[in-house]
Design a protein around this motif. Sequence first.
Motif, PDB file in Angstrom:
ATOM      1  N   GLU A   1       0.792  -1.066   0.126  1.00 18.50           N
ATOM      2  CA  GLU A   1       0.014  -0.010   0.084  1.00 18.50           C
ATOM      3  C   GLU A   1       0.937   1.231   0.069  1.00 18.50           C
TER       4      GLU A   1
ATOM      5  N   GLN B   1       3.313   1.204  -3.621  1.00 19.10           N
ATOM      6  CA  GLN B   1       2.703   1.095  -4.732  1.00 19.10           C
ATOM      7  C   GLN B   1       1.084   1.685  -4.983  1.00 19.10           C
ATOM      8  N   THR B   2       0.445   1.347  -4.028  1.00 25.23           N
ATOM      9  CA  THR B   2      -0.898   1.817  -4.253  1.00 25.23           C
ATOM     10  C   THR B   2      -1.061   3.311  -4.051  1.00 25.23           C
TER      11      THR B   2
ATOM     12  N   THR C   1       0.786   5.469  -6.684  1.00 31.76           N
ATOM     13  CA  THR C   1       0.010   5.430  -7.957  1.00 31.76           C
ATOM     14  C   THR C   1      -1.224   6.360  -7.830  1.00 31.76           C
TER      15      THR C   1
END
Length: 138
Positions: free
Chosen positions: A86, A89-90, A93
Amino acid sequence: MDEELKKERFEKLGIKTSVALRFRKFCKKMSKSQSMTLMLMLDFFEENGISPAESMGSRMETLETRMATLIKKRMNGMIAILKDIEKSQTKPTAAMLYSLFEQAEPTKKPLLIEKKYSTEKTQVRYRERNSYNEMPEN
């Protein structure tokens, strides 16, 4: 045959036919050879300090707590992995996508508003023109 036991020679064990048949069925369920199944069973008993002749009363509780501890450790590991995903990456992004959409919005121009003229009509007064021949009255 298993690779690690390939060079070893076979030994015979004296067991009854009914036990041998039951053991072979169990080996098929495990999808292992008879030698590997027996070795796994022995390893299990030795690692956990369990004797097949003893009852599982207090030992079973120990196994349950051990399993619960292992499951908690695995769950904590999974949670840590998900949090890392999380963070790395999440969220970045999502922030990039948000900034792209934010920049893509057209700038809002002020609306052109029609000027409203007053509704009152101004009356235009005309003077009457006198003809040139006539003289204005004083």
